[in-house]
Write a protein that holds these residues in place. Structure first.
Motif, PDB file in Angstrom:
ATOM      1  N   SER A 107       0.862  -1.175   0.000  1.00  0.00           N
ATOM      2  CA  SER A 107       0.000   0.000   0.000  1.00  0.00           C
ATOM      3  C   SER A 107       0.900   1.226   0.000  1.00  0.00           C
ATOM      4  CB  SER A 107      -0.894   0.013   1.238  1.00  0.00           C
ATOM      5  OG  SER A 107      -1.582   1.246   1.323  1.00  0.00           O
ATOM      6  N   PHE A 108       0.769   2.079  -0.993  1.00  0.00           N
ATOM      7  CA  PHE A 108       1.589   3.282  -1.017  1.00  0.00           C
ATOM      8  C   PHE A 108       1.108   4.289   0.019  1.00  0.00           C
ATOM      9  CE2 PHE A 108       3.379   1.400  -4.673  1.00  0.00           C
ATOM     10  CZ  PHE A 108       4.618   1.987  -4.847  1.00  0.00           C
ATOM     11  N   LEU A 109      -0.203   4.322   0.307  1.00  0.00           N
ATOM     12  CA  LEU A 109      -0.718   5.198   1.352  1.00  0.00           C
ATOM     13  C   LEU A 109      -0.363   4.585   2.692  1.00  0.00           C
ATOM     14  CD1 LEU A 109      -2.310   7.658   2.291  1.00  0.00           C
ATOM     15  CD2 LEU A 109      -4.359   6.229   2.260  1.00  0.00           C
ATOM     16  N   GLU A 123       5.706   0.405   5.683  1.00  0.00           N
ATOM     17  CA  GLU A 123       4.566  -0.446   6.043  1.00  0.00           C
ATOM     18  C   GLU A 123       4.987  -1.499   7.060  1.00  0.00           C
ATOM     19  OE1 GLU A 123       2.042  -3.741   3.683  1.00  0.00           O
ATOM     20  OE2 GLU A 123       1.901  -1.708   2.841  1.00  0.00           O
ATOM     21  N   GLY A 158      -0.674  -3.678  -6.022  1.00  0.00           N
ATOM     22  CA  GLY A 158      -0.905  -2.714  -4.959  1.00  0.00           C
ATOM     23  C   GLY A 158      -2.129  -3.072  -4.153  1.00  0.00           C
ATOM     24  N   GLY A 167      -4.865  -1.194  -0.898  1.00  0.00           N
ATOM     25  CA  GLY A 167      -5.166  -0.020  -0.097  1.00  0.00           C
ATOM     26  C   GLY A 167      -5.936   1.044  -0.837  1.00  0.00           C
ATOM     27  N   SER A 168      -5.871   2.230  -0.280  1.00  0.00           N
ATOM     28  CA  SER A 168      -6.678   3.368  -0.703  1.00  0.00           C
ATOM     29  C   SER A 168      -6.267   3.920  -2.063  1.00  0.00           C
ATOM     30  CB  SER A 168      -6.540   4.477   0.339  1.00  0.00           C
ATOM     31  OG  SER A 168      -7.083   5.687  -0.135  1.00  0.00           O
ATOM     32  N   GLY A 206      -3.284   6.181  -2.722  1.00  0.00           N
ATOM     33  CA  GLY A 206      -1.966   5.652  -3.064  1.00  0.00           C
ATOM     34  C   GLY A 206      -1.461   6.171  -4.396  1.00  0.00           C
ATOM     35  N   SER A 207      -2.366   6.431  -5.351  1.00  0.00           N
ATOM     36  CA  SER A 207      -1.974   7.001  -6.648  1.00  0.00           C
ATOM     37  C   SER A 207      -1.296   8.347  -6.460  1.00  0.00           C
ATOM     38  CB  SER A 207      -3.200   7.181  -7.551  1.00  0.00           C
ATOM     39  OG  SER A 207      -3.830   5.962  -7.800  1.00  0.00           O
ATOM     40  N   VAL A 246       0.208   9.355  -3.718  1.00  0.00           N
ATOM     41  CA  VAL A 246       1.487   9.150  -3.027  1.00  0.00           C
ATOM     42  C   VAL A 246       2.564   8.843  -4.069  1.00  0.00           C
ATOM     43  CG1 VAL A 246       2.765   7.710  -1.388  1.00  0.00           C
ATOM     44  CG2 VAL A 246       0.418   8.432  -0.860  1.00  0.00           C
TER      45      VAL A 246
END
Length: 132
Positions: free
Chosen positions: A25-27, A39, A59, A61-62, A65-66, A68
Motif C-alpha cells: 500500500s503506497f498510502l 509499512e 498494490g 489499499g486506498s 496511493g496514486s 502518493v
C-alpha cells in the motif's frame, strides 16, 4: 535475457532491481518524502524504492496511493519503473500521472535475480531485459 509483458505506463528506465513477493500500500506504506517503505510487517520495510526498478505483485489499499506515487515523483524519490504481476487501478493510475514506466503480465516470472541486478523496463515495447 528478455521477458515480454504488457506496457501500462509509457517510457523506459534502467536501474537496480528491488523485488518483493508481498503487495504494498503506497498510502501509509511508503514515505513520500524519502521513498522508504514504512509499512509495518512488509518484508522490505526500511528499503528505499527511489530510483530502483520496483517489482511487486500488486498494490493494495486506498486510491490515495496514486497520489502518493505522484508525490514520490515530485520529490525525486519515485521508483525508476514498476513491474507488477497484475496491475490494478491504484498503481497504474499513479504510474501514469507520475510518468513512471510500468509493465505487468510478464510471460514468464522474473527469475531469482540477485538484489541490485540492473534491469531495463521498456513499457513501450512491453519488455524487461537484463544481462546474464
Amino acid at each position: 535475457m528478455i521477458i515480454k509483458g504488457r506496457g501500462i505506463a509509457r517510457g523506459s528506465a534502467t536501474g537496480a532491481l528491488l523485488v518483493s513477493d508481498a503487495p504494498l500500500s503506497f498510502l501509509s506504506g511508503v514515505d513520500p518524502e524519502s521513498g522508504v517503505i514504512i509499512e509495518e510487517g512488509h518484508p522490505l520495510k526500511g528499503e528505499s524504492i527511489a530510483g530502483r526498478i520496483f517489482a511487486f505483485p500488486y498494490g493494495k489499499g486506498s486510491t490515495v496511493g496514486s497520489y502518493v506515487i505522484y508525490a514520490l515523483a515530485r520529490n525525486g524519490k519515485a521508483p525508476a519503473a514498476i513491474i507488477n504481476r497484475e496491475a490494478e487501478p491504484i498503481i497504474a493510475t499513479g504510474a501514469i500521472i507520475a510518468k513512471i514506466p510500468m509493465i505487468d503480465r510478464l510471460e514468464a516470472p522474473l527469475p531469482a535475480l540477485k538484489g541490485g541486478t540492473e534491469v531495463t523496463v521498456d513499457a513501450d515495447a512491453g519488455t524487461v531485459s537484463w544481462q546474464e
